[in-house]
Scaffold this active site. Structure first.
Site, short mmCIF file in Angstrom:
data_model
loop_
_atom_site.label_atom_id
_atom_site.label_comp_id
_atom_site.label_asym_id
_atom_site.label_seq_id
_atom_site.Cartn_x
_atom_site.Cartn_y
_atom_site.Cartn_z
N GLY A 76 4.44 1.76 4.67
CA GLY A 76 5.01 1.50 3.36
C GLY A 76 4.35 2.32 2.27
N ASP A 108 4.57 -5.64 5.60
CA ASP A 108 4.12 -6.90 6.20
C ASP A 108 3.72 -7.94 5.16
OD1 ASP A 108 4.52 -5.72 8.61
OD2 ASP A 108 2.40 -5.47 9.11
N GLU A 142 3.14 -4.27 26.05
CA GLU A 142 2.78 -2.87 26.24
C GLU A 142 1.34 -2.73 26.73
OE1 GLU A 142 5.75 -0.76 22.99
OE2 GLU A 142 3.83 -1.56 22.32
N GLY A 191 -2.62 0.82 -0.03
CA GLY A 191 -2.38 0.88 1.41
C GLY A 191 -1.83 2.22 1.85
N SER A 192 -2.36 2.74 2.97
CA SER A 192 -1.92 4.04 3.48
C SER A 192 -1.13 3.90 4.77
CB SER A 192 -3.14 4.94 3.73
OG SER A 192 -4.03 4.35 4.67
N GLY A 193 -0.58 2.71 5.01
CA GLY A 193 0.26 2.50 6.17
C GLY A 193 1.64 3.08 5.96
#
Length: 470
Positions: free
Chosen positions: A21, A318, A180, A17-19
Site C-alpha cells: 500500500g 491490512d 505453502e 509503511g513501505s509495504g
C-alpha cells in the site's frame, strides 16, 4: 529532536509503511505537484507472499526485499525516512517517528497510513518465543535456521525419542501461508535433503498442519480445499483440522481437539501462521477520530478510505476495515493508488463531496502447494494443478519490484523446481537465537530504567515473568 518541515509551498504527503500500500501509493504520486515523505521501520519493501520461500531456502532476502531508497531514487518528489512511527497527531497534522535515540517529527497535509499488520497469537504472545510467525525477514531467517538446524541436531542424536521430536515440524494455521510452508518443508525433507545425511533419513520427518477450522484453505472451500488437502497428504503432510493450540513451549505444544480432549505434540520446530493483528497505530487513529476498530485492530474507514472526520487521512491495506475486504496484497496496492488519486484531486481543488467510493477489483487469489501444483480462484473460475502453478508463477513474478529481483527469482526457481538444489541453505546460530537475545536486551534496558525511576516491579526479566506466569 529534529523537525522535518519543508519550506516549500507544495502539498505535503506523508506515507507510513513501505509495504504494498505505501509503496504503490507513493509511486502513484510521482508526477503530482506534491512532496512525499515515506516513513518506514525497515529499509526495504518486503514481498511478503514469498517469505516462506526464504524460510525454506529457495529464495534469498534480496530477491523479495529490495531497498526502498533504490526503488524510489528516480522519484524526485519522494523522500524516505527510516524510523518506527510512535505517534500520529491528527489535530497538529504531524507524525512522530523514532530511530534509536533520534526522534523526528514530520508535518503533513495529507496522510496515507499503510503500516500493515503483525502476527496475532490471540492473546498468547508468549507463544512467539517458541513458534515464530511469518511476517518479517527476521522471522524467515530465524525459521530457516530452526528448520535446517533441527535436521542437523537429529543427525547428532542417538536417542530415538529425541530424534522424533527434532524431526517433527508443526505449522499452526492452514491458510495460504501455512499450506505453502508445510508443503515446502515436506519437499525439503523428501527431495532436497535426500542422501545428505548419514545417520538420519530426512524423509522420515513429520510435517503436521494444524488449524481450528475443519478444512485447509477455508477461505477457498469446496474443490480447491479438497485438492490442496489431497496434494498435501501425498507429500506426507499430516493434516489435523478442528485443533486449537492452547500452550506452546520449547519442546512441543498442547492441542485441544473438537471433542475437548487435550493432547501433546512433541516438536522442537513450530511455526505460527494463524491470525493477524493490525498495527497499533490503528488504535491511535480510532481514539483521536472516534472511528471503530474490529477485533483484529483494523480501522473502519469511510467508502473513500478516509478516516471519519479527517478527509485528508487515508487508512489502507491490512489496517482498514471496509466491506469485508481481505488482507491481500492486491487490496493494499489498489488502496494505495486510490488514495493517491484522491490526494491529486484535492491538490487540484476538487471538493471532498465529489469523491467516488473505493471499488476493489478482485483479480483472484491463489496458493502454491508444492512444485508444479497450486490452487487458484479467479471469480467463479477454479484452477488446480500445473496450470494453477504456472498462473501462480506469472502473477508473483509480475508483482516483484525491479528487474534484478525478477531475474534472480527466476534463476532460483529454476534451480529449486527443476533440480533437487536450493541456493539459500546456509544458516547461522545467531539467526536462530537473535530474537531471544534482543528480548533479553530490552528487558535489561527496562530494568535499568525501572531502577532509576524507583519502580521495582519493572525489573523482572522475561524469563522471570514466564516462571511467575507458569
Amino acid at each position: 529532536m529534529s523537525v522535518q518541515s519543508e519550506q516549500s509551498r507544495r502539498h505535503r504527503v506523508v506515507v507510513i509503511g513501505s509495504g504494498f500500500g505505501g509503496l504503490f501509493g507513493t509511486q502513484a504520486l510521482k508526477r503530482a505537484d506534491v512532496d512525499v515523505t515515506l516513513i518506514a521501520r525497515t529499509t526495504h519493501h518486503l514481498f511478503q507472499p514469498l517469505l516462506y520461500q526464504v524460510a525454506t531456502g529457495i529464495l534469498s532476502i534480496g530477491d523479495i526485499a529490495p531497498a526502498t531508497r533504490l526503488i524510489l531514487r528516480k522519484q524526485r518528489n519522494a523522500d524516505v525516512l527510516l524510523g518506527d512511527v510512535i505517534d500520529i497527531d491528527l489535530e497538529a497534522q504531524t507524525v512522530t517517528s523514532r530511530l534509536l535515540d533520534r526522534t523526528t517529527v514530520t508535518e503533513f497535509d495529507s496522510l496515507i497510513v499503510a503500516a500493515g499488520s503483525g502476527q496475532s497469537y490471540f492473546g498468547n504472545d508468549q507463544f512467539a518465543r517458541y513458534a515464530p510467525g511469518m511476517k518479517t525477514i527476521d522471522d524467515a531467517l530465524e525459521l530457516r535456521g530452526r528448520i535446517l538446524g533441527a535436521f542437523e541436531e537429529a543427525e547428532l542424536s542417538d536417542d530415538h525419542e529425541e530424534r522424533a521430536r527434532l524431526l517433527t515440524f508443526v505449522v499452526v494455521g492452514a491458510g495460504p501461508t501455512g499450506v505453502e510452508l508445510a508443503g515446502q518443508i515436506a519437499e525439503l525433507a523428501n527431495r532436497t535433503l535426500k542422501d545428505a545425511f548419514r545417520k538420519i533419513d530426512p524423509s522420515e520427518a513429520r510435517v503436521i498442519l494444524l488449524d481450528g477450522a475443519p478444512t485447509v484453505l477455508p477461505v477457498y472451500g469446496g474443490k480447491l480445499s479438497a485438492n490442496a488437502t489431497s496434494r498435501l497428504e501425498k507429500l506426507g503432510v499430516e493434516i489435523q483440522p478442528n485443533a486449537m493450540v492452547v500452550d506452546v513451549d520449547a519442546e512441543g505444544l498442547v492441542v485441544k481437539d473438537k471433542d475437548g480432549t487435550e493432547r501433546r505434540v512433541d516438536s522442537q520446530c513450530k511455526v505460527w501462521s494463524a491470525g493477524v493483528q493490525a498495527s497499533p497505530l490503528g488504535k491511535q487513529l480510532a481514539e483521536q477520530s472516534g472511528a471503530e476498530i474490529d477485533r483484529a485492530g483494523r480501522v473502519h474507514v469511510n467508502p473513500d478510505l478516509s478516516l471519519p472526520g479527517h478527509p485528508n487521512v487515508y487508512v489502507i491495506g491490512d489496517m482498514m476495515a471496509l466491506d469485508k475486504l481481505p488482507g491481500l496484497a492486491q487490496v493494499a496496492m489498489q488502496g494505495g493508488k486510490y488514495a493517491a488519486k484522491q490526494i491529486k484531486a484535492t491538490v487540484a481543488g476538487q471538493p471532498v463531496e465529489s469523491r467516488q467510493p473505493f471499488k476493489y477489483f478482485d483479480k483472484g487469489s491463489m496458493a502454491t502447494i508444492s512444485r508444479f501444483s497450486a490452487v487458484a480462484q479467479v471469480g467463479k473460475l477454479e484452477i488446480t494443478g500445473f496450470v494453477g502453478w504456472l498462473m501462480w508463477l506469472v502473477v508473483h513474478l509480475m508483482y516483484l519490484v525491479g528487474f534484478h529481483s525478477k531475474f534472480s527469482t527466476v534463476l532460483s526457481w529454476t534451480v529449486a523446481f527443476f533440480s533437487r538444489g536450493r541456493g539459500e541453505m546456509a544458516v547461522t546460530e545467531q539467526q536462530v537465537f537473535a530474537r531471544n537475545a534482543i528480548e533479553h536486551l530490552h528487558d535489561y534496558e527496562r530494568a535499568r530504567a525501572a531502577e532509576q525511576l524507583g519502580d521495582p516491579t519493572a525489573v523482572e526479566t522475561g524469563e522471570e515473568r514466564e516462571r511467575a506466569a507458569g
